[in-house]
Write a protein that holds these residues in place. Structure first.
Motif, PDB file in Angstrom:
ATOM      1  N   UNK A 224       0.825  -1.210   0.000  1.00 22.38           N
ATOM      2  CA  UNK A 224       0.000   0.000   0.000  1.00 22.38           C
ATOM      3  C   UNK A 224       0.858   1.258   0.000  1.00 22.38           C
ATOM      4  N   UNK A 225       1.975   1.219   0.741  1.00 18.42           N
ATOM      5  CA  UNK A 225       2.900   2.363   0.737  1.00 18.42           C
ATOM      6  C   UNK A 225       3.491   2.548  -0.649  1.00 18.42           C
ATOM      7  N   UNK A 226       3.927   1.448  -1.261  1.00 28.32           N
ATOM      8  CA  UNK A 226       4.523   1.526  -2.595  1.00 28.32           C
ATOM      9  C   UNK A 226       3.564   2.039  -3.652  1.00 28.32           C
ATOM     10  N   UNK A 227       2.278   1.792  -3.452  1.00 33.01           N
ATOM     11  CA  UNK A 227       1.259   2.288  -4.383  1.00 33.01           C
ATOM     12  C   UNK A 227       0.866   3.735  -4.098  1.00 33.01           C
ATOM     13  N   UNK A 228       1.416   4.297  -3.030  1.00 33.28           N
ATOM     14  CA  UNK A 228       1.075   5.661  -2.571  1.00 33.28           C
ATOM     15  C   UNK A 228      -0.454   5.799  -2.521  1.00 33.28           C
ATOM     16  N   UNK A 229      -1.065   4.892  -1.790  1.00 35.80           N
ATOM     17  CA  UNK A 229      -2.518   4.840  -1.668  1.00 35.80           C
ATOM     18  C   UNK A 229      -2.905   5.128  -0.213  1.00 35.80           C
ATOM     19  N   UNK A 230      -3.072   6.408   0.155  1.00 38.49           N
ATOM     20  CA  UNK A 230      -3.340   6.740   1.562  1.00 38.49           C
ATOM     21  C   UNK A 230      -4.652   6.151   2.082  1.00 38.49           C
ATOM     22  N   UNK A 231      -5.677   6.085   1.251  1.00 36.13           N
ATOM     23  CA  UNK A 231      -6.970   5.537   1.694  1.00 36.13           C
ATOM     24  C   UNK A 231      -6.843   4.046   2.010  1.00 36.13           C
ATOM     25  N   UNK A 232      -6.266   3.290   1.098  1.00 30.99           N
ATOM     26  CA  UNK A 232      -6.072   1.855   1.310  1.00 30.99           C
ATOM     27  C   UNK A 232      -5.202   1.609   2.528  1.00 30.99           C
ATOM     28  N   UNK A 233      -4.163   2.415   2.688  1.00 36.80           N
ATOM     29  CA  UNK A 233      -3.242   2.240   3.810  1.00 36.80           C
ATOM     30  C   UNK A 233      -3.931   2.550   5.139  1.00 36.80           C
ATOM     31  N   UNK A 234      -4.634   3.677   5.210  1.00 36.46           N
ATOM     32  CA  UNK A 234      -5.300   4.081   6.451  1.00 36.46           C
ATOM     33  C   UNK A 234      -6.359   3.058   6.848  1.00 36.46           C
ATOM     34  N   UNK A 235      -7.200   2.663   5.904  1.00 35.82           N
ATOM     35  CA  UNK A 235      -8.259   1.708   6.205  1.00 35.82           C
ATOM     36  C   UNK A 235      -7.693   0.339   6.558  1.00 35.82           C
ATOM     37  N   UNK A 236      -6.597  -0.042   5.924  1.00 40.41           N
ATOM     38  CA  UNK A 236      -5.948  -1.311   6.257  1.00 40.41           C
ATOM     39  C   UNK A 236      -5.450  -1.351   7.681  1.00 40.41           C
ATOM     40  N   UNK A 237      -4.961  -0.215   8.171  1.00 38.50           N
ATOM     41  CA  UNK A 237      -4.499  -0.147   9.556  1.00 38.50           C
ATOM     42  C   UNK A 237      -5.659  -0.110  10.538  1.00 38.50           C
ATOM     43  N   UNK A 238      -6.718   0.598  10.189  1.00 36.53           N
ATOM     44  CA  UNK A 238      -7.889   0.644  11.066  1.00 36.53           C
ATOM     45  C   UNK A 238      -8.508  -0.746  11.211  1.00 36.53           C
ATOM     46  N   UNK A 239      -8.524  -1.519  10.108  1.00 40.61           N
ATOM     47  CA  UNK A 239      -9.110  -2.865  10.142  1.00 40.61           C
ATOM     48  C   UNK A 239      -8.144  -3.910  10.700  1.00 40.61           C
ATOM     49  N   UNK A 240      -6.903  -3.518  10.958  1.00 35.32           N
ATOM     50  CA  UNK A 240      -5.859  -4.390  11.506  1.00 35.32           C
ATOM     51  C   UNK A 240      -5.357  -5.433  10.507  1.00 35.32           C
ATOM     52  N   UNK A 241      -5.674  -5.237   9.226  1.00 28.98           N
ATOM     53  CA  UNK A 241      -5.064  -6.089   8.207  1.00 28.98           C
ATOM     54  C   UNK A 241      -3.619  -5.664   7.962  1.00 28.98           C
ATOM     55  N   UNK A 242      -3.338  -4.421   8.234  1.00 28.52           N
ATOM     56  CA  UNK A 242      -1.993  -3.868   8.184  1.00 28.52           C
ATOM     57  C   UNK A 242      -1.696  -3.283   9.556  1.00 28.52           C
ATOM     58  N   UNK A 243      -0.424  -3.042   9.833  1.00 29.10           N
ATOM     59  CA  UNK A 243      -0.109  -2.472  11.142  1.00 29.10           C
ATOM     60  C   UNK A 243       1.208  -1.714  11.118  1.00 29.10           C
ATOM     61  N   UNK A 244       1.136  -0.441  11.464  1.00 30.46           N
ATOM     62  CA  UNK A 244       2.314   0.371  11.764  1.00 30.46           C
ATOM     63  C   UNK A 244       1.947   1.245  12.955  1.00 30.46           C
ATOM     64  N   UNK A 245       2.810   1.310  13.947  1.00 34.89           N
ATOM     65  CA  UNK A 245       2.508   2.169  15.097  1.00 34.89           C
ATOM     66  C   UNK A 245       2.432   3.621  14.675  1.00 34.89           C
ATOM     67  N   UNK A 246       3.142   3.980  13.604  1.00 36.65           N
ATOM     68  CA  UNK A 246       3.116   5.340  13.074  1.00 36.65           C
ATOM     69  C   UNK A 246       2.262   5.454  11.824  1.00 36.65           C
ATOM     70  N   UNK A 247       1.142   4.718  11.768  1.00 35.67           N
ATOM     71  CA  UNK A 247       0.354   4.756  10.536  1.00 35.67           C
ATOM     72  C   UNK A 247      -0.277   6.127  10.301  1.00 35.67           C
ATOM     73  N   UNK A 248      -0.523   6.884  11.360  1.00 35.00           N
ATOM     74  CA  UNK A 248      -1.067   8.234  11.171  1.00 35.00           C
ATOM     75  C   UNK A 248      -0.018   9.133  10.503  1.00 35.00           C
ATOM     76  N   UNK A 249       1.237   9.196  11.005  1.00 34.48           N
ATOM     77  CA  UNK A 249       2.261   9.947  10.269  1.00 34.48           C
ATOM     78  C   UNK A 249       2.497   9.429   8.847  1.00 34.48           C
ATOM     79  N   UNK A 250       2.471   8.094   8.655  1.00 35.32           N
ATOM     80  CA  UNK A 250       2.705   7.560   7.307  1.00 35.32           C
ATOM     81  C   UNK A 250       1.557   7.956   6.376  1.00 35.32           C
ATOM     82  N   UNK A 251       0.325   7.924   6.859  1.00 36.85           N
ATOM     83  CA  UNK A 251      -0.808   8.384   6.044  1.00 36.85           C
ATOM     84  C   UNK A 251      -0.590   9.830   5.613  1.00 36.85           C
ATOM     85  N   UNK A 252      -0.142  10.658   6.546  1.00 37.04           N
ATOM     86  CA  UNK A 252       0.169  12.055   6.217  1.00 37.04           C
ATOM     87  C   UNK A 252       1.216  12.140   5.124  1.00 37.04           C
TER      88      UNK A 252
END
Length: 490
Positions: A224-252
């Motif tokens: 998701x990061x490589x695709x520069x897809x903030x929506x997919x990345x943010x929702x993936x972290x909220x659903x716990x399919x993905x996980x980064x402790x800094x997902x809010x900064x990475x979404x930014x």
């Protein structure tokens, strides 16, 4: 030079303290990293020496680095800092998550500096103050920084990488996509046309899953990061399919990349704590990622070009290689040589290949040049004659029967998959965790292998990986380079 930098750091500490500025004391010195300045400096040097191939010609605008204890995440973080080292920044915006204090919006440290055992890193106060005026949710909350480590852990690496440095420390609170969007827009506005600002995101990846589960989850996250897809990345972290402790900064950061038209992303390294500690039952993931639009001094991300070598310069390098081998084989000493040729004093990687009656007798090289080219050729020639583990050291009686070939290398660049590899033009590096292998461009012609055979042999023969490891670009990293190849025998 190192003594000068250390003295400068001491003077910065004294000057800041004497003015009574807002100096943030370190929270995790002596825990996450050494509190002793020399030990800390040496440990960073050691971590950077462990890295594999790192592209150093990218004009990096956004970078991600982990923030765990250096024994665990330091080997991955080092990739980020080597990749940005040739860039020239006046301001580095360091954005991390708040681990201990929940709040809405962001907290910006407004002035003074952050202290580490290596000295005080000054705040870019003009930038920080301007940012605080952009939005009511952009505040200075001192309690948010009291226990936090996510920004602090990045600073010693930055201090070792850049002599003059100003930062804007930002901690982000609750996951609110509107705040991410507002901060990305504010950064885009304040940076404007400046090309001397880096956005550095501090974040680890998945936490406390088994080794295989963590790797699978991290692969989805990095995709998701490589695709520069903030929506997919943010929702993936909220659903716990993905996980980064800094997902809010990475979404930014992903939103910022979209706004700036940044299109190139490279995952330089991924690993987890199981790779360093050996305990794979509950691991934490780490990644090194860079975002860029172009190469340093260039307008696109094509293969780096090798400055042409004249026939006389090629002849001199071959002469240096043979003299170095003969001298070492006969005396056991590496000869002290020099040249006034400016082209041969440029820093470049090179391989030296020794054949005997047309059969390989030794081949060793340095992919990323660390010294002037003529010294690299000297050292690799000696290494090929004495340190190639496939062969016994060259003997004096063999000297009359050997022939030498030199390959001067361009800087490697990461490719997304095998479709970008051109057999015969590109040398290829495969890297996964501690495994790494390289084939020079001429290997394809010499063997007649297809691309699939070439890459499978590279994985199994050179890197000790499964033959099909190259097929998964999210697991095994592929890099390409070009080479100027010349030999004593045409």
């Amino acid at each position: 030079m190192k003594q000068f930098i250390f003295l400068l750091m001491v003077l910065m500490v004294f000057s800041a303290q004497s003015r009574g500025e807002m100096i943030k004391e370190p929270n995790v010195a002596g825990g996450f990293y050494s509190a002793d300045p020399k030990e800390l400096s040496d440990s960073i040097d050691y971590l950077e020496a462990l890295t594999g191939p790192v592209p150093t010609d990218r004009k990096v605008e956004i970078a991600i680095a982990p923030h765990a204890g250096y024994p665990y995440s330091g080997p991955v973080a080092a990739y980020t800092y080597k990749a940005i080292a040739r860039n020239h920044y006046k301001t580095i915006v360091v954005i991390g998550p708040s681990h201990f204090f929940p709040f809405e919006g962001i907290s910006v440290w407004p002035r003074g500096g952050f202290k580490t055992p290596l000295g005080v890193v000054a705040i870019d106060e003009d930038f920080a103050q301007a940012l605080l005026k952009e939005n009511p949710k952009f505040q200075y909350l001192p309690q948010v920084f009291e226990r936090e480590h996510s920004i602090e852990v990045e600073l010693p690496f930055l201090q070792k990488t850049f002599v003059q440095l100003r930062i804007v420390p930002i901690l982000m609170g609750d996951p609110d996509p509107r705040v991410c969007r507002d901060l990305a827009a504010a950064l885009d506005k304040l940076i404007g046309t400046r090309d001397d600002v880096l956005i550095l995101i501090s974040s680890d990846m998945s936490h406390y899953y088994t080794y295989d589960v963590a790797n699978s989850m991290d692969a989805l996250t990095l995709q998701a990061i490589g695709e520069i897809d903030p929506k997919k990345f943010f929702e993936g972290n909220i659903s716990r399919k993905m996980e980064m402790c800094g997902f809010v900064p990475v979404t930014t950061a992903l939103l910022f990349a979209k706004m700036r038209g940044i299109k190139h992303v490279e995952v330089l390294k991924h690993a987890n704590s199981g790779d360093t500690s050996g305990d794979k039952s509950r691991v934490v993931g780490y990644s090194s990622v860079i975002f860029y639009s172009q190469l340093l001094g260039q307008g696109n991300a094509e293969d780096s070009q090798i400055n042409a070598l004249s026939p006389a310069e090629k002849k001199e390098l071959l002469k240096i290689a043979r003299h170095s081998i003969e001298s070492f084989v006969k005396t056991g000493q590496v000869p002290d040589i020099s040249t006034k040729d400016g082209r041969l004093n440029e820093t470049e990687g090179a391989f030296v290949t020794i054949t005997k009656h047309g059969v390989l007798r030794g081949c060793i090289g340095n992919i990323i040049g660390q010294e002037p080219l003529y010294k690299t050729v000297r050292d690799m020639a000696v290494a090929a004659a004495s340190q190639d583990p496939r062969f016994s050291p060259l003997s004096a009686t063999e000297l009359k029967d050997i022939d030498l070939e030199i390959s001067v290398l361009s800087k490697p660049r990461r490719v997304k998959d095998a479709s970008e590899i051109q057999l015969g033009k590109h040398g290829v590096i495969v890297s996964k965790d501690a495994h790494q292998g390289v084939f020079l461009p001429q290997v394809a012609k010499e063997t007649g292998w297809s691309k699939e055979e070439f890459l499978s042999q590279l994985c199994s023969q050179k890197a000790g990986l499964p033959p099909d490891a190259w097929r998964d670009p999210n697991s095994a990293l592929l890099y390409v380079f070009t080479a100027d190849v010349f030999a004593e025998k045409k």
